[in-house]
Design a protein around this motif. Sequence first.
Motif, PDB file in Angstrom:
ATOM      1  N   GLU A  95       0.841  -1.214   0.000  1.00 55.67           N
ATOM      2  CA  GLU A  95       0.000   0.000   0.000  1.00 55.67           C
ATOM      3  C   GLU A  95       0.875   1.263   0.000  1.00 55.67           C
ATOM      4  OE1 GLU A  95      -2.746   2.217   3.342  1.00 55.67           O
ATOM      5  OE2 GLU A  95      -2.275   0.111   3.629  1.00 55.67           O
ATOM      6  N   TRP A  96       1.861   1.285   0.883  1.00 55.64           N
ATOM      7  CA  TRP A  96       2.688   2.498   1.006  1.00 55.64           C
ATOM      8  C   TRP A  96       3.697   2.617  -0.129  1.00 55.64           C
ATOM      9  CZ3 TRP A  96       3.840   3.092   6.998  1.00 55.64           C
ATOM     10  CH2 TRP A  96       2.647   3.479   7.621  1.00 55.64           C
ATOM     11  N   GLY A  97       4.142   1.481  -0.668  1.00 54.98           N
ATOM     12  CA  GLY A  97       5.026   1.541  -1.832  1.00 54.98           C
ATOM     13  C   GLY A  97       4.289   2.234  -2.978  1.00 54.98           C
ATOM     14  N   LYS A  98       3.026   1.854  -3.180  1.00 58.36           N
ATOM     15  CA  LYS A  98       2.213   2.459  -4.262  1.00 58.36           C
ATOM     16  C   LYS A  98       1.977   3.944  -3.971  1.00 58.36           C
ATOM     17  CE  LYS A  98      -0.460  -1.569  -5.700  1.00 58.36           C
ATOM     18  NZ  LYS A  98      -1.643  -2.330  -5.341  1.00 58.36           N
ATOM     19  N   LEU A  99       1.678   4.229  -2.708  1.00 54.64           N
ATOM     20  CA  LEU A  99       1.393   5.616  -2.308  1.00 54.64           C
ATOM     21  C   LEU A  99       2.583   6.520  -2.624  1.00 54.64           C
ATOM     22  CD1 LEU A  99      -0.959   6.987  -0.679  1.00 54.64           C
ATOM     23  CD2 LEU A  99       0.498   6.753   1.345  1.00 54.64           C
ATOM     24  N   GLU A 100       3.773   6.041  -2.269  1.00 58.19           N
ATOM     25  CA  GLU A 100       4.979   6.861  -2.489  1.00 58.19           C
ATOM     26  C   GLU A 100       5.260   7.007  -3.988  1.00 58.19           C
ATOM     27  OE1 GLU A 100       8.178   6.393   0.270  1.00 58.19           O
ATOM     28  OE2 GLU A 100       9.637   7.251  -1.097  1.00 58.19           O
ATOM     29  N   LEU A 101       5.100   5.905  -4.730  1.00 56.53           N
ATOM     30  CA  LEU A 101       5.348   5.967  -6.170  1.00 56.53           C
ATOM     31  C   LEU A 101       4.338   6.893  -6.854  1.00 56.53           C
ATOM     32  CD1 LEU A 101       7.085   4.926  -8.477  1.00 56.53           C
ATOM     33  CD2 LEU A 101       5.611   2.923  -8.653  1.00 56.53           C
ATOM     34  N   ASP A 102       3.068   6.828  -6.431  1.00 61.54           N
ATOM     35  CA  ASP A 102       2.038   7.701  -7.016  1.00 61.54           C
ATOM     36  C   ASP A 102       2.382   9.167  -6.803  1.00 61.54           C
ATOM     37  OD1 ASP A 102       0.536   5.682  -7.951  1.00 61.54           O
ATOM     38  OD2 ASP A 102      -1.041   5.778  -6.416  1.00 61.54           O
ATOM     39  N   LEU A 109       8.148   0.028  -8.093  1.00 59.81           N
ATOM     40  CA  LEU A 109       7.275  -0.469  -7.027  1.00 59.81           C
ATOM     41  C   LEU A 109       7.871  -1.685  -6.312  1.00 59.81           C
ATOM     42  CD1 LEU A 109       4.637  -0.243  -5.469  1.00 59.81           C
ATOM     43  CD2 LEU A 109       3.549  -1.674  -7.212  1.00 59.81           C
ATOM     44  N   ASP A 110       8.421  -2.658  -7.077  1.00 61.65           N
ATOM     45  CA  ASP A 110       8.940  -3.865  -6.423  1.00 61.65           C
ATOM     46  C   ASP A 110      10.018  -3.515  -5.393  1.00 61.65           C
ATOM     47  OD1 ASP A 110      10.569  -3.059  -8.553  1.00 61.65           O
ATOM     48  OD2 ASP A 110      11.153  -5.094  -9.142  1.00 61.65           O
ATOM     49  N   HIS A 111      10.855  -2.534  -5.736  1.00 61.88           N
ATOM     50  CA  HIS A 111      11.925  -2.175  -4.803  1.00 61.88           C
ATOM     51  C   HIS A 111      11.418  -1.292  -3.660  1.00 61.88           C
ATOM     52  CE1 HIS A 111      14.737  -3.124  -8.369  1.00 61.88           C
ATOM     53  NE2 HIS A 111      14.587  -4.171  -7.589  1.00 61.88           N
ATOM     54  N   LYS A 112      10.391  -0.504  -3.929  1.00 61.97           N
ATOM     55  CA  LYS A 112       9.820   0.312  -2.838  1.00 61.97           C
ATOM     56  C   LYS A 112       9.222  -0.623  -1.772  1.00 61.97           C
ATOM     57  CE  LYS A 112       9.297   4.629  -5.155  1.00 61.97           C
ATOM     58  NZ  LYS A 112      10.697   4.964  -4.932  1.00 61.97           N
ATOM     59  N   HIS A 158      13.587   8.200  -1.016  1.00 60.18           N
ATOM     60  CA  HIS A 158      12.994   7.158  -0.160  1.00 60.18           C
ATOM     61  C   HIS A 158      12.345   7.868   1.023  1.00 60.18           C
ATOM     62  CE1 HIS A 158      16.755   5.577  -1.869  1.00 60.18           C
ATOM     63  NE2 HIS A 158      17.348   6.386  -1.028  1.00 60.18           N
ATOM     64  N   SER A 159      11.161   8.387   0.800  1.00 68.36           N
ATOM     65  CA  SER A 159      10.528   9.240   1.807  1.00 68.36           C
ATOM     66  C   SER A 159      10.073   8.443   3.035  1.00 68.36           C
ATOM     67  CB  SER A 159       9.351   9.961   1.162  1.00 68.36           C
ATOM     68  OG  SER A 159       8.810  10.900   2.052  1.00 68.36           O
ATOM     69  N   ILE A 160       9.175   7.468   2.825  1.00 64.36           N
ATOM     70  CA  ILE A 160       8.691   6.695   3.992  1.00 64.36           C
ATOM     71  C   ILE A 160       9.815   5.832   4.572  1.00 64.36           C
ATOM     72  CG2 ILE A 160       6.977   5.066   4.895  1.00 64.36           C
ATOM     73  CD1 ILE A 160       5.047   5.943   2.733  1.00 64.36           C
ATOM     74  N   PRO A 161      10.594   5.113   3.744  1.00 67.05           N
ATOM     75  CA  PRO A 161      11.652   4.284   4.354  1.00 67.05           C
ATOM     76  C   PRO A 161      12.641   5.086   5.212  1.00 67.05           C
ATOM     77  CG  PRO A 161      11.324   3.631   2.076  1.00 67.05           C
ATOM     78  CD  PRO A 161      10.503   4.870   2.285  1.00 67.05           C
ATOM     79  N   THR A 162      13.027   6.275   4.738  1.00 67.21           N
ATOM     80  CA  THR A 162      13.992   7.058   5.534  1.00 67.21           C
ATOM     81  C   THR A 162      13.333   7.533   6.826  1.00 67.21           C
ATOM     82  OG1 THR A 162      15.000   7.787   3.473  1.00 67.21           O
ATOM     83  CG2 THR A 162      15.654   8.967   5.461  1.00 67.21           C
TER      84      THR A 162
END
Length: 491
Positions: A95-102, A109-112, A158-162
């Motif tokens: 969900e969050w990978g898609k959110l950040e990519l959007d 996406l796979d790496h997010k 890398h907004s959410i991961p960082t």
Amino acid sequence: MSMQVNETLIREVVAEVLGRLGQGPAPVSAAKTTAAPAATSSPRRSGKKYGVFQDANEACEAAQAAFEQLSAKGVAGRRKVVEIVKEICYSRAVEWGKLELDETKIGRLDHKIEKLKGLRAVPGVEFLQPNGMSGDHGITLEEYAPFGVIGAVTPSTHSIPTMACNIISMVAAGNAIVFNAHPGAYKCAVTAARVFNEAIEHELGIENLACIIEPPTLESFAAISKNERVRILCVTGGPGVVKAAMSSGKRAICAGPGNPPVLVDGTSCLDRAAASVVLGAAYDNNLLCIGEKEVFVLESVFDKFMAALEKNGGFRLKDSQVEKLAKAAFVFPPGQGAGCAQPVVNRNLIGRNPAVLAQEAGVNIPAGTQLLFAETHAEHLFVEEEQMMPFLPIVRVKSVEEGIEAARKAERGYKHSAMIHSHDVGHMTAMAKALDTTLFVKNGPCIAGLGNGGEGYSNFSIATTTGEGICSPKTFTRVRRCVMVDKLRIF
Ligand code: NAD
């Protein structure tokens, strides 16, 4: 015993139902919190901030109060927060990978998703072991104590991961945080911060432990930097934010820019070297600061290495196609020509898919292409600039000495990351000494340097500029010494 289990179960079910209806406490465990997508209660209805503030000074005050609440919860409280953040990131990775990519439109996406799931490898409170000394004069203990409130800046890449790994490291060390995210990647960070704070509050009763400014601006950064509650700064980004943090008057931990070179000397397996280079450089479309950005290859094995790149998912561009791509990838300040000394990377092409770059280069590429590459000279813009695109310039060198010197120049003194593919210990040592980088990976992709395929822990903030290295809970502590003179020794 069974009565107790039943009671607990009933309480959990009631809490979950009420949580879903927005009428009561949310679920009791982090896993449950993340499993209930509708459980995030409306901040407007509840009047709660859940860490999201428009005013930076208000956020700093709230974070100070949260720091005091966290201190009262002891190490167990910190451990719980770490568990909550890791668990939420894992269960919401898609969900969050898609959110950040959007929002950002950069990366893959796979790496997010993998980055969010991988946060489980970020160390927590277990990393902080006190340092004991014992002798004829008694016992001394050095402890890793928190600072209080930390002001943190996160990148667009890398907004959410960082943000998440900063929370893990900083809270494990006992701190609270105020974040200023990148303006182009803050909405996803705000969403994540709300979820983290809500879960933390429900589990531990601590409000606003990880605050974030909505929307982030240069003014909010300045306010955070000046606020007396903020004891230190931690910034992750390019040269601009590093300069701003270092001139703020506060101590700053700076995870700055890089331009990591690779040397291939032909003494190791070329196929393995090529596979590693493609994996690292194609990761999240080359957004990683540690990602392979240019490769120097010994002339004697150059053609074989280029063929191995093609075999491993790379697509080779012709000279004319590289020049077309370079014209689109770098922009020059108005009024200046292509000879301008200060090119700027075209943000519209950063982190885009290989197919987008191929279109700019005027070529169609097969589906599944991981990376574009081509032979260039050592002074090419793609070599000298940190371009963050899935295009890799490959430079032919006559000797290992020439390759090391060219790699040193390309790294630009950032002292960030470098890779070598070699079985010659002398070559490895010479390159390590010449480049003096924070991360130096031998015979693997860059990501092995962050525990993905190599040994060691992970973090998305690598304090290269100020020298703390790959951040961990220890990075965000003050060392305090407690001395007991005589008597307390047991022998
Ligand atoms: P960026 O420098 O454009 O932005 C990074 C952050 O700094 C953002 O939040 C931005 O709003 C803020 N910022 C920029 N200039 C500022 C200023 N003058 N004052 C206050 N805040 C400012 O970088 P980006 O494009 O988001 O990220 C990519 C860059 O970050 C690359 O250079 C990459 O190497 C680096 N990076 C380094 C690490 C590391 O751990 N060393 C990790 C990720 C990214």
